[in-house]
Design a protein around this motif. Structure first.
Motif, short mmCIF file in Angstrom:
data_model
loop_
_atom_site.label_atom_id
_atom_site.label_comp_id
_atom_site.label_asym_id
_atom_site.label_seq_id
_atom_site.Cartn_x
_atom_site.Cartn_y
_atom_site.Cartn_z
N GLY A 369 0.88 -1.25 -0.01
CA GLY A 369 -0.09 -0.06 -0.03
C GLY A 369 1.00 1.11 -0.03
N PHE A 370 0.45 2.31 -0.56
CA PHE A 370 0.97 3.68 -0.52
C PHE A 370 0.44 4.42 0.60
CE2 PHE A 370 0.89 8.26 -1.86
CZ PHE A 370 2.28 8.38 -1.80
N ASP A 371 1.31 4.50 1.64
CA ASP A 371 1.00 5.35 2.98
C ASP A 371 2.20 6.10 3.36
OD1 ASP A 371 -0.11 6.13 5.29
OD2 ASP A 371 0.11 4.20 6.30
N PRO A 372 2.45 7.41 2.81
CA PRO A 372 3.38 8.16 3.43
C PRO A 372 3.32 8.49 4.77
CG PRO A 372 2.61 9.08 1.30
CD PRO A 372 1.57 8.03 1.83
N ALA A 373 2.21 8.25 5.67
CA ALA A 373 2.15 8.58 7.10
C ALA A 373 2.80 7.36 7.92
CB ALA A 373 0.68 8.65 7.30
N ARG A 374 3.20 6.35 7.07
CA ARG A 374 3.80 5.11 7.68
C ARG A 374 5.22 5.77 8.44
NH1 ARG A 374 3.92 0.39 5.43
NH2 ARG A 374 2.90 1.00 3.51
N TRP A 375 5.79 6.41 7.94
CA TRP A 375 7.09 6.90 8.48
C TRP A 375 7.18 7.50 9.88
CZ3 TRP A 375 10.34 4.34 5.83
CH2 TRP A 375 10.08 4.04 4.32
N HIS A 376 5.89 7.77 10.29
CA HIS A 376 5.66 8.27 11.51
C HIS A 376 5.22 7.09 12.78
CE1 HIS A 376 6.62 12.29 10.02
NE2 HIS A 376 5.94 12.02 9.04
#
Length: 450
Positions: A369-376
């Motif tokens: 999945g595409f989830d840029p919020a995962r890095w937090h």
């Protein structure tokens, strides 16, 4: 929520002849689905054995803890030797260490701030080119290649891509891309040194022409340095930096080798990254709007502002996770090893695959999945440390990694500040691997003004 397309897969069991045919056509379609779950996998051929390593501590052993015991594989080098010669990308041991001692200072400290204006000029030119192509499908990989090449020439030699020699290098390199896959037959079969390496005539001819043009640029710069009239760019810095241990400069031939890899690494990989990031923005308009909103106050001329583009940076990181420009790296063990209770004889091929590691089902939450919020999240932070290697890792980490991240964040923010991106119906890209991860039929997008 839509998912980015997964790479094509092959059956778990396939003949060597079929595998080699798939491998030559498309590196990614030759990979079975089980490799996205395995900690380690062994591939046997009549010629050698390869080991895909996904277990984080094994990856760390090869790249960080004992890199001298796992030099770059000569089989991989064979495919790129006509263009890259003995560049820092292909060498090992003391030769590589000497090259890095000379190259690394060009990318340290405040150097990135000093060359940033040239990077911004190229980004501004790219935004202007897009303005002429609004309202119709654009093959964005081509524009991304143009923009990335422009950045390289401006920061390396202080010339825009419109410069006659720069334009010729760019044109010849596009020809080279079409004729040279990421690995040639020498990467699959351990041929004796006296046997020919089966490079196509067009590949060798194009590589010679690229090197001839680069020689023109380096010789002209050497004359400017001698006359005290050279601009303070990356080429001047590298050509005037002495090895702190020996006091020696790069020879003219060595400088041609290094410029060749700077162009390959700095242009080809950045173009791949930008194209896939823009596609993901079209695929996920909610994230596109968030990045565009962040970019509205970004003027671009101040290097210090780039660090404030946090959403853009998270999006770029996520794009590099799903579509790492270099899908696989190969090392060769120089001494007997035991990995996961398997005896590995010297000469085995250790395959470190960002493509598999970044989508590993036992490491990442929602791996496809595409989830840029995962890095937090805790999982994202842990995986960034243990399972995220878009620029490699350890001593051989890409010396231009910081350069590449600033370039990607700058380009993404400036484009989305001015334009809204849409998918072209029925033309979603299919990822394949040539020199980098690209799309089989290109990446087609439409742009309109915001």
């Amino acid at each position: 929520m839509e998912m980015p397309p997964k790479p094509p897969s092959r059956p778990d069991k396939v003949s060597l002849r079929h595998y080699m045919r798939l491998f030559k056509q498309d590196l990614l379609s030759a990979q079975p689905a089980r490799l996205y779950r395995a900690w380690m996998a062994e591939f046997r051929t009549p010629f050698f054995r390869s080991y895909l390593l996904n277990q984080p501590d094994l990856v760390k052993t090869v790249l960080k803890d004992r890199p001298d015991d796992f030099p770059k594989s000569g089989r991989v080098a064979e495919g790129l030797r006509p263009l890259l010669g003995d560049s820092v990308f292909l060498t090992n041991g003391e030769a590589w260490k000497r090259q890095r001692r000379i190259i690394d200072p060009a990318f340290e400290g405040g150097r990135l701030r000093e060359i940033y204006p040239a990077m911004f000029q190229a980004a501004h030119a790219s935004v202007a080119r897009l303005e002429t192509q609004l309202g119709r499908p654009i093959e964005i990989e081509e524009e991304a290649s143009h923009a990335a090449a422009d950045i390289i020439f401006r920061t390396l030699f202080s010339i825009p891509i419109e410069h006659q020699v720069a334009s010729q290098v760019f044109d010849q390199f596009r020809t080279y891309q079409r004729s040279q896959p990421i690995l040639n037959i020498a990467a699959l079969v351990p041929l004796p040194r006296w046997m020919p390496r089966f490079f196509g005539r067009s590949t060798k001819r194009t590589a010679r022409e690229i090197r001839r043009l680069i020689t023109q640029l380096t010789e002209a710069r050497a004359a400017e340095i001698a006359a005290g009239q050279a601009p303070d760019d990356l080429a001047t810095k590298i050509m005037t930096t002495k090895d702190p241990q020996t006091g020696a400069l790069f020879s003219p031939q060595e400088m041609v080798d290094q410029v060749a890899i700077f162009f390959l690494a700095g242009h080809e990989t950045s173009a791949s990254s930008l194209a896939w990031t823009l596609y993901l923005m079209a695929l996920y308009p909610e994230w596109q709007d968030k990045v565009a909103a962040e970019a509205q106050s970004f003027e671009g001329t101040d290097f210090g502002q780039v660090s404030q583009l946090k959403l853009s940076r998270d999006v770029v990181r996520e794009s590099l996770r799903l579509y790492p420009p270099v899908p696989m790296m190969v090392r060769q063990n120089s001494c007997p090893e035991v990995f996961r209770d398997r005896d590995i004889k010297p000469g085995g091929q250790m395959v470190l695959s960002p493509w598999h590691l970044h989508r590993h089902e036992r490491l990442w939450e929602n791996p496809d999945g595409f989830d840029p919020a995962r890095w937090h999240t805790e999982n994202g932070k842990h995986c960034m440390r243990e399972a995220y290697i878009p620029f490699s890792s350890g001593p051989r980490v890409c010396t231009g990694a910081g350069f590449a991240m600033v370039e990607a964040v700058l380009m993404l923010s400036m484009i989305l500040k001015h334009y809204r991106i849409k998918r072209v119906a029925g033309r979603d890209p299919r990822p394949v691997a040539h020199l980098t991860v690209r799309s089989a039929e290109g990446i087609w997008l439409e742009f309109e003004r915001r």
